[in-house]
Scaffold this motif. Structure first.
Motif, PDB file in Angstrom:
ATOM      1  N   TYR A  69       0.809  -1.224   0.000  1.00  0.00           N
ATOM      2  CA  TYR A  69       0.000   0.000   0.000  1.00  0.00           C
ATOM      3  C   TYR A  69       0.843   1.275   0.000  1.00  0.00           C
ATOM      4  CZ  TYR A  69      -3.833  -3.222   0.750  1.00  0.00           C
ATOM      5  OH  TYR A  69      -4.718  -4.252   0.612  1.00  0.00           O
ATOM      6  N   ALA A  70       2.096   1.161  -0.466  1.00  0.00           N
ATOM      7  CA  ALA A  70       2.932   2.355  -0.604  1.00  0.00           C
ATOM      8  C   ALA A  70       2.562   3.073  -1.899  1.00  0.00           C
ATOM      9  CB  ALA A  70       4.403   1.949  -0.613  1.00  0.00           C
ATOM     10  N   ALA A  71       3.098   4.283  -2.052  1.00  0.00           N
ATOM     11  CA  ALA A  71       2.840   5.017  -3.305  1.00  0.00           C
ATOM     12  C   ALA A  71       3.594   4.331  -4.449  1.00  0.00           C
ATOM     13  CB  ALA A  71       3.311   6.446  -3.146  1.00  0.00           C
ATOM     14  N   LYS A  72       3.100   4.517  -5.656  1.00  0.00           N
ATOM     15  CA  LYS A  72       3.720   3.882  -6.834  1.00  0.00           C
ATOM     16  C   LYS A  72       5.193   4.276  -6.960  1.00  0.00           C
ATOM     17  CE  LYS A  72       0.108   2.036  -9.177  1.00  0.00           C
ATOM     18  NZ  LYS A  72      -0.694   1.978  -7.924  1.00  0.00           N
ATOM     19  N   GLY A  73       5.950   3.316  -7.502  1.00  0.00           N
ATOM     20  CA  GLY A  73       7.370   3.560  -7.726  1.00  0.00           C
ATOM     21  C   GLY A  73       8.229   2.931  -6.651  1.00  0.00           C
ATOM     22  N   CYS A  74       7.719   1.851  -6.031  1.00  0.00           N
ATOM     23  CA  CYS A  74       8.504   1.259  -4.941  1.00  0.00           C
ATOM     24  C   CYS A  74       8.390  -0.263  -4.858  1.00  0.00           C
ATOM     25  CB  CYS A  74       8.105   1.862  -3.607  1.00  0.00           C
ATOM     26  SG  CYS A  74       9.387   1.610  -2.390  1.00  0.00           S
ATOM     27  N   SER A  75       9.518  -0.907  -5.119  1.00  0.00           N
ATOM     28  CA  SER A  75       9.614  -2.369  -4.996  1.00  0.00           C
ATOM     29  C   SER A  75      10.963  -2.667  -4.338  1.00  0.00           C
ATOM     30  CB  SER A  75       9.541  -2.986  -6.403  1.00  0.00           C
ATOM     31  OG  SER A  75       9.895  -4.351  -6.390  1.00  0.00           O
ATOM     32  N   THR A  76      11.204  -3.932  -4.050  1.00  0.00           N
ATOM     33  CA  THR A  76      12.522  -4.319  -3.519  1.00  0.00           C
ATOM     34  C   THR A  76      13.008  -5.559  -4.244  1.00  0.00           C
ATOM     35  OG1 THR A  76      11.381  -5.597  -1.802  1.00  0.00           O
ATOM     36  CG2 THR A  76      12.168  -3.419  -1.170  1.00  0.00           C
ATOM     37  N   VAL A  77      14.325  -5.662  -4.378  1.00  0.00           N
ATOM     38  CA  VAL A  77      14.920  -6.913  -4.873  1.00  0.00           C
ATOM     39  C   VAL A  77      15.993  -7.306  -3.865  1.00  0.00           C
ATOM     40  CG1 VAL A  77      16.514  -5.677  -6.448  1.00  0.00           C
ATOM     41  CG2 VAL A  77      16.027  -8.122  -6.809  1.00  0.00           C
ATOM     42  N   MET A  78      15.899  -8.553  -3.424  1.00  0.00           N
ATOM     43  CA  MET A  78      16.796  -9.004  -2.350  1.00  0.00           C
ATOM     44  C   MET A  78      17.558 -10.261  -2.752  1.00  0.00           C
ATOM     45  SD  MET A  78      13.787  -8.262   0.133  1.00  0.00           S
ATOM     46  CE  MET A  78      12.903  -8.632  -1.311  1.00  0.00           C
ATOM     47  N   TYR A  79      18.770 -10.375  -2.225  1.00  0.00           N
ATOM     48  CA  TYR A  79      19.629 -11.529  -2.526  1.00  0.00           C
ATOM     49  C   TYR A  79      20.038 -12.185  -1.224  1.00  0.00           C
ATOM     50  CZ  TYR A  79      19.796  -9.186  -6.996  1.00  0.00           C
ATOM     51  OH  TYR A  79      19.431  -8.584  -8.174  1.00  0.00           O
ATOM     52  N   ARG A  80      20.301 -13.497  -1.330  1.00  0.00           N
ATOM     53  CA  ARG A  80      20.682 -14.231  -0.131  1.00  0.00           C
ATOM     54  C   ARG A  80      22.018 -13.735   0.422  1.00  0.00           C
ATOM     55  NH1 ARG A  80      18.939 -18.557   2.546  1.00  0.00           N
ATOM     56  NH2 ARG A  80      17.354 -19.294   1.108  1.00  0.00           N
ATOM     57  N   SER A  81      22.877 -13.216  -0.461  1.00  0.00           N
ATOM     58  CA  SER A  81      24.183 -12.750   0.030  1.00  0.00           C
ATOM     59  C   SER A  81      24.745 -11.653  -0.860  1.00  0.00           C
ATOM     60  CB  SER A  81      25.172 -13.917   0.064  1.00  0.00           C
ATOM     61  OG  SER A  81      25.518 -14.240  -1.272  1.00  0.00           O
ATOM     62  N   ARG A  82      25.717 -10.967  -0.300  1.00  0.00           N
ATOM     63  CA  ARG A  82      26.426  -9.923  -1.058  1.00  0.00           C
ATOM     64  C   ARG A  82      27.150 -10.491  -2.263  1.00  0.00           C
ATOM     65  NH1 ARG A  82      26.523  -7.268   3.834  1.00  0.00           N
ATOM     66  NH2 ARG A  82      26.267  -5.022   3.511  1.00  0.00           N
ATOM     67  N   ASP A  83      27.603 -11.758  -2.170  1.00  0.00           N
ATOM     68  CA  ASP A  83      28.353 -12.379  -3.283  1.00  0.00           C
ATOM     69  C   ASP A  83      27.518 -12.393  -4.547  1.00  0.00           C
ATOM     70  OD1 ASP A  83      30.236 -12.875  -1.475  1.00  0.00           O
ATOM     71  OD2 ASP A  83      29.840 -15.043  -1.287  1.00  0.00           O
ATOM     72  N   ILE A  84      26.215 -12.515  -4.386  1.00  0.00           N
ATOM     73  CA  ILE A  84      25.347 -12.515  -5.571  1.00  0.00           C
ATOM     74  C   ILE A  84      25.021 -11.069  -5.946  1.00  0.00           C
ATOM     75  CG2 ILE A  84      23.224 -13.436  -6.602  1.00  0.00           C
ATOM     76  CD1 ILE A  84      23.086 -15.434  -4.265  1.00  0.00           C
ATOM     77  N   ARG A  85      24.649 -10.273  -4.946  1.00  0.00           N
ATOM     78  CA  ARG A  85      24.208  -8.897  -5.213  1.00  0.00           C
ATOM     79  C   ARG A  85      25.255  -8.057  -5.935  1.00  0.00           C
ATOM     80  NH1 ARG A  85      22.839  -4.343  -1.623  1.00  0.00           N
ATOM     81  NH2 ARG A  85      24.739  -4.765  -0.443  1.00  0.00           N
ATOM     82  N   ARG A  86      26.540  -8.364  -5.737  1.00  0.00           N
ATOM     83  CA  ARG A  86      27.569  -7.501  -6.328  1.00  0.00           C
ATOM     84  C   ARG A  86      27.433  -7.398  -7.843  1.00  0.00           C
ATOM     85  NH1 ARG A  86      32.198  -9.881  -8.347  1.00  0.00           N
ATOM     86  NH2 ARG A  86      33.329  -7.965  -7.894  1.00  0.00           N
ATOM     87  N   TYR A  87      26.842  -8.433  -8.475  1.00  0.00           N
ATOM     88  CA  TYR A  87      26.702  -8.406  -9.939  1.00  0.00           C
ATOM     89  C   TYR A  87      25.583  -7.460 -10.392  1.00  0.00           C
ATOM     90  CZ  TYR A  87      29.999 -12.184  -9.885  1.00  0.00           C
ATOM     91  OH  TYR A  87      31.131 -12.916  -9.694  1.00  0.00           O
ATOM     92  N   GLN A  88      24.836  -6.968  -9.447  1.00  0.00           N
ATOM     93  CA  GLN A  88      23.775  -6.019  -9.802  1.00  0.00           C
ATOM     94  C   GLN A  88      24.335  -4.589  -9.952  1.00  0.00           C
ATOM     95  OE1 GLN A  88      19.898  -6.142  -7.652  1.00  0.00           O
ATOM     96  NE2 GLN A  88      20.198  -3.958  -7.385  1.00  0.00           N
ATOM     97  N   ILE A  89      25.411  -4.313  -9.207  1.00  0.00           N
ATOM     98  CA  ILE A  89      25.870  -2.920  -9.087  1.00  0.00           C
ATOM     99  C   ILE A  89      26.759  -2.538 -10.272  1.00  0.00           C
ATOM    100  CG2 ILE A  89      27.131  -1.320  -7.577  1.00  0.00           C
ATOM    101  CD1 ILE A  89      26.345  -3.277  -5.251  1.00  0.00           C
TER     102      ILE A  89
END
Ligand SMILES: Cc1ncc(COP(=O)(O)O)c(C=O)c1O
Length: 476
Positions: free
Chosen positions: A245-265
């Protein structure tokens, strides 16, 4: 429009903008069963005030606006907590489900590029019910989508069918919790086991329902595990601008660890300009959506969300029972939460949607596929629950009206589409047909039944081309 020589007054501007909405759906009436998730007046006001208070702050650079770093990490930690991730789990706030999904796919692609350079054409295995955002990600990121059909009774993918679709080029498995179309949850735990066995990344798309399902679980309803407690799940997307129920334009993407997330940046120092480091797609971005989400999470609190989820679920079950009790309508599968769809063997559901729209209701049509019938979709949310009885009453009446009216001749339309496709200039013939259906130029259609029939009769690839052309003309 042209930029006026002299600026208009605030009053003129706001009145004009308001007037632009005259043909929009009246979502405030609670008669629109998708697209808008209205938390009610007080929470909406708090969200709006918080959003506006961060409108001008720029999420481009956390060193200049540490407030946005704080807001983003607070929101992400709250969501990870809800999804039972541990302190190793990390994530980002994005602009919506589509961006979260595209980032999860990009992360998988770039991890595979680094670790498996031998994969030339990466593949992603996804159920037929997965959201179109995955196809968009495939298109943008050059990943081959390997689509797995679903069980036509449960509308869930079978884990073994996912396994069978894996090849040496597979970089990612995908499943939904729940899928938008029928609101059912894929067998996440079984697919998680396969992901672990095959050493593959596994993304759970909980964009639409992750928050609602988590509070259902907290309330003691029966909800299969779909979150970070499931071994093998490596990333999850969850939107705040739907059942958060937040205003439009807001989602989240989460990873189990930083080792995976680093490929997003992404970082870039190659230009003459400022150093760019972007964890998500956008670079400059308003802080509004993050502030809005932070505000509503804190304003409603666990108790507020539980109250809403309970009321919405009770309304949804009442609606599901009420629809099943209408002769000729049948809810598909066993919806896991407050989203579902229904079919009819007695009448044309697209005509039913048009008939309902004459009474101010908006119910979304969904095309058939070889394994699923055409149907109408309903997402129940806080802003619509007071209308359950009214909706059922009008549905009952409209079903009778449609049963007694002349049915659209689907076979004749299929024949017309077939003839257009066989003609020497199929593009022109089809454009003519579409124009006669009211789908051409810059005018918006008012009735959808005939148009939906025409579009459904087209093969998917041609339908997509047609829709691209239509939008290319619609937006001048
Ligand atoms: C399951 C699911 N995933 C992804 C999306 C895409 O989200 P958005 O419209 O915020 O980009 C949706 C939208 O309804 C959805 O239901």
């Amino acid at each position: 429009m042209r930029i006026p020589q002299q600026g208009l007054s605030k009053e003129q501007i706001l009145n004009t903008l308001q007037a632009f909405k005259s043909r929009d759906l009246d979502w405030k009436s609670g008669k629109v069963w998708c697209y808008v998730y209205d938390p009610g007046q007080d929470p909406a006001e708090v969200t709006r005030a918080a959003y506006l208070s961060f409108l001008s702050e720029n999420g481009l650079d956390p060193s200049v606006f540490p407030s946005l770093l704080k807001l983003e990490t607070d929101v992400v930690r709250a969501v990870i907590d809800l999804l039972r991730g541990d302190s190793n789990a990390v994530g980002h706030v994005t602009t919506g489900g589509t961006e979260s999904i595209m980032l999860a796919v990009k992360t998988a692609r770039d991890k595979a590029r680094a670790e498996h350079p031998e994969i030339v054409q990466p593949e992603m295995v996804l159920p037929r019910t997965a959201h179109a955002a995955f196809h968009k990600a495939s298109h943008y990121l050059s990943i081959k989508p390997v689509v797995v059909d679903i069980d036509p009774q449960t509308f869930k993918v079978r884990a073994e069918d996912m396994r069978a679709a894996i090849t040496p080029n597979t970089i990612l498995l995908v499943a939904s919790a729940p899928s938008y179309s029928q609101g059912v949850i894929d067998p996440i735990a079984e697919i998680g086991r396969i992901a672990q066995e095959q050493n593959l990344l596994f993304h759970v798309d909980a964009c639409v329902g992750g928050l609602h399902l988590s509070f259902m679980r907290k309330l003691g309803y029966d909800v299969p595990d779909f979150d970070f407690t499931v071994p093998g799940v490596t990333s999850i997307s969850m939107d705040l601008h739907k059942y958060g129920y937040a205003a439009k334009g807001c989602s989240t993407v989460m990873y189990r660890s930083r080792d995976i997330r680093r490929y997003q940046i992404f970082a870039c120092t190659e230009t003459t300009g400022y150093t760019l480091i972007n964890p998500t797609m956008l670079s400059s971005k308003t802080g509004g959506p993050m502030a809005g989400a932070w505000a509503i999470l804190n304003f409603l609190g666990e108790d507020g969300y539980k109250r809403i989820v309970k009321e919405v679920q009770e309304a949804a079950w009442k609606l599901i029972d009420g629809i099943n009790a209408i002769e000729g309508l049948q809810v598909l599968g066993e919806p896991a939460m407050c989203m579902f769809s229904f079919k009819s063997e007695a009448l044309n559901v697209y005509q039913l949607a048009d008939e309902m729209s004459r009474r101010g209701w908006y119910i979304q049509g969904q095309f058939s596929t070889p394994l699923t019938p055409r149907n109408l979709h309903i997402s129940v949310s806080q802003g619509t629950i007071h209308n359950v009885e009214a909706l059922l009453k009008d549905l009952r009446e409209c079903v009778e009206i449609v049963k007694q009216s002349t049915p659209i001749d689907s076979q004749a339309i299929r024949a017309m589409v077939g003839a257009a496709l066989q003609s020497p200039d199929p593009g022109a013939a089809f454009s003519q047909l579409a124009a006669s259906a009211g789908l051409a130029g810059t005018e918006l259609p008012t009735e959808m039944a005939f148009i939906n029939e025409v579009l459904e009769a087209l093969p998917d690839e041609l339908c997509n081309v047609f829709l691209v052309n239509y939008f290319n003309d619609l937006y001048v």
